[in-house]
Design an enzyme around this catalytic site. Structure first.
Site, PDB file in Angstrom:
ATOM      1  N   SER A   1       0.858  -1.181   0.000  1.00  0.00           N
ATOM      2  CA  SER A   1       0.000   0.000   0.000  1.00  0.00           C
ATOM      3  C   SER A   1       0.889   1.223   0.000  1.00  0.00           C
ATOM      4  O   SER A   1       2.069   1.162   0.385  1.00  0.00           O
ATOM      5  CB  SER A   1      -0.879   0.013   1.260  1.00  0.00           C
ATOM      6  OG  SER A   1      -1.527   1.262   1.430  1.00  0.00           O
TER       7      SER A   1
ATOM      8  N   TYR B   1      -2.275  -0.707  10.372  1.00  0.00           N
ATOM      9  CA  TYR B   1      -2.203  -0.873   8.922  1.00  0.00           C
ATOM     10  C   TYR B   1      -0.856  -0.393   8.393  1.00  0.00           C
ATOM     11  O   TYR B   1      -0.202  -1.085   7.599  1.00  0.00           O
ATOM     12  CB  TYR B   1      -3.346  -0.112   8.262  1.00  0.00           C
ATOM     13  CG  TYR B   1      -3.562  -0.455   6.816  1.00  0.00           C
ATOM     14  CD1 TYR B   1      -4.225  -1.624   6.451  1.00  0.00           C
ATOM     15  CD2 TYR B   1      -3.133   0.400   5.800  1.00  0.00           C
ATOM     16  CE1 TYR B   1      -4.441  -1.940   5.116  1.00  0.00           C
ATOM     17  CE2 TYR B   1      -3.347   0.098   4.470  1.00  0.00           C
ATOM     18  CZ  TYR B   1      -4.000  -1.078   4.129  1.00  0.00           C
ATOM     19  OH  TYR B   1      -4.204  -1.386   2.805  1.00  0.00           O
TER      20      TYR B   1
END
Length: 264
Positions: free
Chosen positions: A146, A159
């Site tokens: 990501s 995350y």
């Protein structure tokens, strides 16, 4: 092995029943790869999806809904994949979950589950499929990381930690496999147009009294200078490229696909 004989190769794509993973699986199947799908569908729905793939792309396709939050579940997925089609030639670690909270209030259970799925599972799966890749002198591992593996955002402690860790894992595995014909790379998407962002788009549209397309640009443009969300198929096409002979010397990279987010 080379790009030309990929029709015999088996690709395992985690989290591939929707979103980015489904886009990746479809592009791989369209390029002739045999596919092991994985996701949260029940066994019947998963079998139906696999059958749809076989009909549409004329490739063998299997399905598993193994729980990737545990080592046991990761092993179950690898075994099911091997029983379906033999050794894994291509592993795409895509499955992931999200939870947002300020770090000081982050629930331990949420932290543990997010790290388990987003970071531990890619490690366990890579650890289990690498020996066969090393033995035959060819293999590809693609980690869908990501933009949050490169930069941070508020309320995304777990995350960001997991995705930064996944980028680091990518580099180590690339170094350790560099002399054996195996490449390991990470793709770092920014905003991707999946059902997961629809509620945020609708909320902006309602709050600002604007149409969906303008709301989408507002959401994406808050972080990305290029206010366009990437399509899942585009991520899939990039994966196909990273498996090709043209990318044979690309390894250990963390490739942003983020509309300029990390260029700022």
């Amino acid at each position: 092995m080379s790009e030309g004989d990929h029709s015999c190769k088996l690709a395992l794509v985690t989290g591939s029943t929707s979103g980015i993973g489904l886009g990746v699986a479809r592009e791989l199947a369209g390029s002739g790869y045999r596919i092991m799908l994985h996701g949260l569908l029940d066994a019947g729905a998963g079998a139906d999806l696999a059958a749809d793939f076989t009909r549409e792309f004329a490739v063998d396709c299997g399905f598993s809904n193994a729980d990737l939050s545990t080592l046991r579940g990761c092993t179950e997925l690898v075994v099911a994949t091997q029983e379906f089609g033999g050794s894994v030639d291509v592993l795409v670690n895509n499955a992931g979950i999200q939870y947002t909270s300020a770090a000081v209030d982050f629930p331990q259970a949420r932290w543990d589950s997010l790290i388990a799925v987003n970071l531990n599972a890619p490690f366990y799966l890579s650890q289990q499929v690498l020996p066969a890749m090393l033995a035959v002198g060819w293999g590809r591992i693609i980690n869908i990381a990501s933009v949050h593996g490169l930069v941070a955002s508020n309320k995304k402690a777990a995350y960001c930690a997991a995705k930064h860790g996944l980028v680091g894992l990518t580099k180590v595995l690339a170094l350790e496999s560099a002399k054996a014909g195996v490449t390991v790379n990470a793709i770092c998407p920014g905003w991707v147009e999946t059902p997961l962002i629809e509620p945020q788009i609708q909320a902006i549209a309602q709050a600002q009294g604007i149409d969906i397309e303008r709301a989408k640009m507002a959401l994406v443009g808050e972080k990305q200078p290029l206010p366009v969300a990437t399509q899942p198929a585009a991520i899939g096409q990039l994966v196909v490229f990273l498996l090709s002979d043209a990318a044979a010397t690309m390894t250990g990279i963390a490739l942003p696909v983020d509309g300029g987010w990390t260029a700022q």
